[in-house]
Each structure stands twice: as C-alpha cells, then as structure tokens.
Motif scaffolding. Structure first.
Motif, PDB file in Angstrom:
ATOM      1  N   UNK A 311       0.833  -1.202   0.000  1.00 47.50           N
ATOM      2  CA  UNK A 311       0.000   0.000   0.000  1.00 47.50           C
ATOM      3  C   UNK A 311       0.868   1.252   0.000  1.00 47.50           C
ATOM      4  N   UNK A 312       1.950   1.247   0.783  1.00 49.61           N
ATOM      5  CA  UNK A 312       2.819   2.423   0.859  1.00 49.61           C
ATOM      6  C   UNK A 312       3.517   2.675  -0.473  1.00 49.61           C
ATOM      7  N   UNK A 313       3.983   1.620  -1.118  1.00 43.07           N
ATOM      8  CA  UNK A 313       4.609   1.781  -2.430  1.00 43.07           C
ATOM      9  C   UNK A 313       3.617   2.348  -3.439  1.00 43.07           C
ATOM     10  N   UNK A 314       2.387   1.865  -3.373  1.00 38.64           N
ATOM     11  CA  UNK A 314       1.343   2.370  -4.272  1.00 38.64           C
ATOM     12  C   UNK A 314       1.124   3.865  -4.057  1.00 38.64           C
ATOM     13  N   UNK A 315       1.068   4.278  -2.783  1.00 40.80           N
ATOM     14  CA  UNK A 315       0.879   5.686  -2.446  1.00 40.80           C
ATOM     15  C   UNK A 315       2.054   6.535  -2.897  1.00 40.80           C
ATOM     16  N   UNK A 316       3.255   6.105  -2.561  1.00 39.73           N
ATOM     17  CA  UNK A 316       4.447   6.900  -2.869  1.00 39.73           C
ATOM     18  C   UNK A 316       4.603   7.117  -4.371  1.00 39.73           C
ATOM     19  N   UNK A 317       4.407   6.077  -5.153  1.00 42.67           N
ATOM     20  CA  UNK A 317       4.578   6.190  -6.596  1.00 42.67           C
ATOM     21  C   UNK A 317       3.484   7.046  -7.226  1.00 42.67           C
ATOM     22  N   UNK A 318       2.253   6.910  -6.731  1.00 44.35           N
ATOM     23  CA  UNK A 318       1.153   7.705  -7.279  1.00 44.35           C
ATOM     24  C   UNK A 318       1.354   9.188  -6.970  1.00 44.35           C
ATOM     25  N   UNK A 319       1.800   9.511  -5.754  1.00 46.96           N
ATOM     26  CA  UNK A 319       2.035  10.913  -5.403  1.00 46.96           C
ATOM     27  C   UNK A 319       3.197  11.497  -6.198  1.00 46.96           C
ATOM     28  N   UNK A 320       4.259  10.722  -6.373  1.00 54.01           N
ATOM     29  CA  UNK A 320       5.388  11.209  -7.166  1.00 54.01           C
ATOM     30  C   UNK A 320       4.962  11.466  -8.610  1.00 54.01           C
TER      31      UNK A 320
END
Length: 411
Positions: A311-320
C-alpha cells in the motif's frame, strides 16, 4: 472524443457531497448468496470490515510523510519544496495530513480507488489537495490517448484533466482503475452480515428459536394469543421467564439450536475470512486464539512487510507521478517512513544502538534522533573499536612474523 471545456467550479475545488450515486462497480455490488445486500456502507456496519479498514487507514495516516531531495551523500528533507508542507501538515485549509490520508485510504479499501483534486496556480505549482468521492468518478480516455476524469456533482458532470487528479488505483484489470475488495468479496461479507443478523434476532426472541403453542381445543382468536405470548416472553430482556400456560396449552420449540448450526464457529470463521481479504493478522482485530507473546511480534513485523509495504509503495509512486514535475522526478521523491513500526523493545533497541556506535555506522546524534531526542555537541563523531584490524593487515603482519621466524631459524 474531444475533452470538453473544464467547468469553472474545478478551478477552485470540486466541493463533493458524500452521497451515493451510480457506481462504476454497481454490477459487482448488490444481493449475495446469503440474500443480504452488500455495498460499501453495509459492509462498514460489519465489525470486522470496519476494524480492518480502520487499522489500515489510521496506521498509514499516522506514518511520517516526507518529501526528500537526493544528494551526493544520500538524501535530505526538501523542506523548501511546495508539496512538503501540503503532504506533511495540511493538504488543504480544511484538513490535516492525517485526516486527508485516512480518508483516501478508506476510499481505496472500500472502492478500490482513491481520488483527490489537485489545485494549481497559474505556474502549475500545487496549492491544495481535496478528496473526491470514488463512486462519483469515472475514468475515460480521449481519442488522442489522454486520460481524463468525469466527476458527477449533484447530477452535473465536470471534467478534470489527468494533471488535476491524484489517482491511487488498487488492484485492477487494466492497471488504470482498481476494483473494490468489498465488491469482489461480497459473498463472504454478506454471510457475515447474515450471521450477525441471525444472532441479533435470536436474542431478540428471548434466546429461543421459534416454536408452536399447542391447544387441545379450537382457538377463536389465535392472533391474540400470539401477540400476548410475544409481548410477555419476546426479547432478550424476557429470556428465561417462567411461562404460564392456560387451558391445557403447551409450547414446543422448533428450529435448529445455535450450537447445532455451529453459529459461533461460523461467525468466527467469517471474521478470519474478512481479515484474509485485507491481509490483517487476526490478533489485530481481537482474535487471540492462536496468538502468543512469542509470535505476536513476528506477526506485527509481517503486517508491516506484507500488508503495509504494498500500500505504501502504491501511495508513494502515485504521489510522485501526480505531484512532481518531470524535471523534479529525478531529484525528488516522497517517502512514508515505517521505522517507528519496526522498533523493538527498549532493551533490544539499546543493544542495537550500541552495536551501531561501536562499529562506526551510527553516531550518538543518529541514535538521539531515532529516539526523538535533541542532538548534542560533538555527537556527530563516528568511531570504531581500536583493537579492530583489517584482514589484509592481519595477513601482512602474519607474513612478516613468519619471515622473521624463518630468518631466526636459519641463524
């Protein structure tokens, strides 16, 4: 198709209303094999679903969220970057970072998608982020291949370009739109709703299944007798009352007793079934049957590694992808820090810190920062034990000693 002109209302914010509208997943939601209607709202009335969504939402929302800049020595916090304050403190004047992230992860877990409108100034600088309701949003692609979003606000459609939307999709068929975990597992959740309703009705009926009142003769008004019986003996507050039967009547219960229907086992199985959907360790939602002092810590570490990390990887990549410009992406990145969740007990931490200081990869100030303490003067020194030698030096010393011994022997 050409993308229509963007409505003026989206130049400031969308101002969405939290109301049900036609969902893109309407064909998934609906009646289940148990006969119960399952959607994102009825699912949240199930204690296990609510607990799982709350655990993931609050945990991710409470993690430190920083924007970093890459440097020659690694990285440093980009405190001067415009999105640092928005993500770390206040995405918009109405919400804290915690509430914003908690809301979006809740949307992601229930609908499979999370959307936020990106408010920019004339130069493209991000000024604010506002959550949008997933059940009001649809994703389209123009003839030119550009993705755009249609948001329905009170029956009126508004167009948002792809650079105006932060979209975090869950697991999906096409990689663009995620599908709802609630919709895909509606039968399991419907069964949990049905067993919970059965238990409530069981106690509402005085903890007794339905039965038959038998009369040796003919009753002139059976409805009056039924109402009289229910008013006196119905409900959990009237359980175990002594029944008084007149005119030779007798009561014979019918139905399957809960222990024979394995009611409690069914409810417990559904608890684990729903926890499996969200990959939540059972002990975190109150099931401690197979948990012990020795394995809970390991389960908690697995929760961080296997549940939170994707979930964190999904969030970080989407925000970037959505919040950083193409030129910034090579120098900046966004990170959710989970170090606090991986901390051991005090004794274990101190032993680990001591090992780090003695071997030169931690300084006293590094340790103090990890423990949320102020740094001290001369605390940035990295040192190692003086009795440690490099292997090559050990080999040279051994060779020299060996040569000396040989020379001495020849003499």
């Amino acid at each position: 198709m050409k993308i229509p002109i963007i409505s003026k209302i989206f130049r400031s914010r969308a101002d969405p209303k939290n109301s049900m509208w036609q969902s893109a997943y309407q064909f998934f939601f609906g009646p289940t094999s148990s006969g119960k209607m399952v959607n994102e709202k009825t699912a949240m009335q199930t204690t296990t679903v609510y607990a799982c969504v709350r655990i993931l939402s609050e945990t991710i929302a409470s993690l430190p969220l920083h924007t970093y800049k890459r440097t020659d020595r690694g990285k440093e916090k980009a405190l001067d970057h415009p999105i640092y304050y928005l993500l770390h403190d206040e995405p918009n004047p109405e919400m804290t970072s915690f509430v914003f992230r908690e809301t979006l992860i809740g949307h992601l877990l229930l609908w499979g998608n999370a959307y936020a409108q990106i408010i920019r100034d004339g130069r493209g600088k991000v000024m604010a982020l506002y959550p949008l309701m997933p059940d009001k949003m649809t994703v389209h692609r123009s003839e030119a291949g550009e993705l755009y979003y249609i948001y329905n606000k009170e029956g009126q459609e508004h167009i948002l370009r792809n650079w105006e939307v932060l979209h975090i999709p869950g697991l999906g068929f096409d990689g663009l739109v995620g599908y709802s975990p609630i919709a895909m597992a509606k039968n399991a959740i419907g069964m949990a709703i049905a067993t919970e309703e059965y238990g409530a009705n069981f106690f509402n009926n005085g903890a007794n299944p339905g039965g038959v009142l038998e009369h040796p003769g003919i009753l002139k008004d059976p409805e009056r007798v039924r109402k009289s019986w229910n008013s006196v003996y119905g409900g959990s507050g009237n359980a175990h009352k002594v029944a008084v039967l007149e005119e030779g009547m007798s009561f014979k219960p019918i139905g399957i007793p809960p222990e024979q229907a394995q009611f409690l086992q069914t409810r417990k199985f559904q608890l684990n079934e729903i926890a499996r959907i969200f990959r939540i360790p059972p002990h975190m939602i109150g099931d401690l049957e197979k948990s012990s002092f020795s394995n809970i810590e390991q389960q908690s570490l697995e929760f961080v590694k296997y549940t939170l990390s994707p979930w964190l990887s999904r969030w970080e990549m989407a925000m970037k992808k959505a919040l950083l410009s193409p030129s910034e992406k090579k120098d900046y990145f966004i990170k959710l820090n989970v170090e606090g969740l991986l901390r051991g007990d005090y004794k274990s931490r101190m032993e680990g810190y001591a090992t780090g200081i003695q071997n030169g990869f931690l300084s006293p100030n590094d340790v103090r920062e990890l423990e949320d303490l102020n740094t001290i003067e001369h605390g940035d020194v990295y040192a190692v034990n003086g009795n440690m030698l490099k292997l090559e030096d050990i080999g040279a010393y051994a060779k020299k000693e060996s040569d000396t011994d040989k020379e001495g022997g020849e003499k």
